[in-house]
Design a protein around this motif. Structure first.
Motif, short mmCIF file in Angstrom:
data_model
loop_
_atom_site.label_atom_id
_atom_site.label_comp_id
_atom_site.label_asym_id
_atom_site.label_seq_id
_atom_site.Cartn_x
_atom_site.Cartn_y
_atom_site.Cartn_z
N ARG A 31 90.81 -21.42 45.18
CA ARG A 31 91.20 -20.71 46.40
C ARG A 31 92.33 -21.38 47.16
N TRP A 32 92.46 -22.70 47.06
CA TRP A 32 93.46 -23.39 47.87
C TRP A 32 94.57 -24.05 47.07
N PHE A 33 94.38 -24.27 45.79
CA PHE A 33 95.33 -25.04 44.98
C PHE A 33 96.49 -24.13 44.53
N LEU A 34 97.43 -23.89 45.44
CA LEU A 34 98.58 -23.06 45.12
C LEU A 34 99.85 -23.86 45.37
N SER A 35 100.71 -23.93 44.37
CA SER A 35 101.87 -24.82 44.47
C SER A 35 103.13 -24.13 44.97
N GLY A 36 103.02 -22.91 45.45
CA GLY A 36 104.18 -22.22 45.99
C GLY A 36 103.88 -20.75 46.18
N GLU A 37 104.73 -20.07 46.94
CA GLU A 37 104.48 -18.68 47.28
C GLU A 37 104.41 -17.77 46.06
N LEU A 38 105.23 -18.00 45.07
CA LEU A 38 105.30 -17.10 43.92
C LEU A 38 104.34 -17.48 42.79
N ILE A 39 103.67 -18.61 42.95
CA ILE A 39 102.81 -19.11 41.87
C ILE A 39 101.36 -18.79 42.19
N GLY A 40 100.66 -18.24 41.20
CA GLY A 40 99.24 -17.93 41.36
C GLY A 40 98.40 -18.77 40.42
N ILE A 41 97.10 -18.63 40.59
CA ILE A 41 96.16 -19.32 39.70
C ILE A 41 95.51 -18.27 38.79
N GLU A 42 95.73 -18.40 37.52
CA GLU A 42 95.15 -17.48 36.54
C GLU A 42 93.71 -17.89 36.23
N SER A 43 93.51 -19.19 35.97
CA SER A 43 92.17 -19.70 35.68
C SER A 43 92.15 -21.22 35.87
N VAL A 44 90.93 -21.73 36.14
CA VAL A 44 90.75 -23.17 36.33
C VAL A 44 89.47 -23.59 35.60
N THR A 45 89.56 -24.68 34.86
CA THR A 45 88.40 -25.30 34.24
C THR A 45 88.41 -26.77 34.65
N LEU A 46 87.33 -27.23 35.25
CA LEU A 46 87.22 -28.63 35.69
C LEU A 46 85.97 -29.26 35.09
N ASP A 47 86.09 -30.47 34.59
CA ASP A 47 84.95 -31.27 34.15
C ASP A 47 85.05 -32.59 34.92
N PRO A 48 84.62 -32.56 36.21
CA PRO A 48 84.88 -33.69 37.11
C PRO A 48 83.98 -34.90 36.88
N ARG A 49 84.36 -35.70 35.89
CA ARG A 49 83.70 -36.97 35.59
C ARG A 49 84.74 -37.84 34.90
N PRO A 50 84.63 -39.15 35.03
CA PRO A 50 85.59 -39.99 34.32
C PRO A 50 85.61 -39.64 32.83
N GLY A 51 86.78 -39.36 32.31
CA GLY A 51 86.92 -38.93 30.92
C GLY A 51 86.88 -37.42 30.77
N GLY A 52 86.44 -36.71 31.81
CA GLY A 52 86.41 -35.25 31.77
C GLY A 52 87.81 -34.69 31.89
#
Length: 155
Positions: A31-52
């Motif tokens: 919802r918040w990780f947008l790097s500019g007006e014309l850029i959208g987020i298509e999909s996000v996959t996170l494995d938040p652990r060291p080595g993830g």
């Protein structure tokens, strides 16, 4: 090879633990990780652990731009360290460190009473960039991303 370093900071009216978690929760992140007006987020996959690993598919002009990396350090709520690789790094791994520092409480005058609101300094350091174009592009992107984080918390 030239190792250039970029540093971007933003003071945000939020607790550092909440800000830290926003980087690791896939629903919030999208919802918040947008790097500019014309850029959208298509999909996000996170494995938040060291080595993830993570994969952020950004979209621009109908093209999907994958951004990948691996979490190195997750020190809640103080610091995140991860690799960062994309077309904008010439598909080379670079290194990003995000720190969350509590700032002195700001006193807000409300009629007769004073209240304290948490404020956090978010500092992002991006290392191993190789040229001025990468610095310029990432400065714009990371500045926009931290603005998006700030706006998301001010809702």
């Amino acid at each position: 090879m030239n190792n250039q370093v970029l540093k971007v900071e933003r003071k945000i009216n939020a607790e550092r633990k909440s800000l830290f978690q926003a980087w690791l929760d896939v629903k919030d992140f999208s919802r918040w990780f947008l790097s500019g007006e014309l850029i959208g987020i298509e999909s996000v996959t996170l494995d938040p652990r060291p080595g993830g690993k993570f994969l952020i598919n950004m979209s621009l002009d109908g093209k999907i731009l994958p951004h990948t990396g691996e979490y190195i350090t997750i020190d809640e709520p103080n610091k995140l360290v991860f690799t960062w690789c994309s077309h904008a790094t010439d598909n080379r791994n670079t290194l990003v460190t995000v720190t969350f520092t509590d700032l002195s409480d700001v006193i807000i005058e409300n009629s007769k009473e004073k209240s304290q609101k948490p404020k956090t300094l978010v500092t992002l350091v991006h290392e191993m960039l190789t040229n001025d174009i990468q610095i310029k592009n990432h400065n714009y992107g990371w500045t926009s991303i931290l603005e998006g984080l700030d706006q998301w918390f001010s809702k």
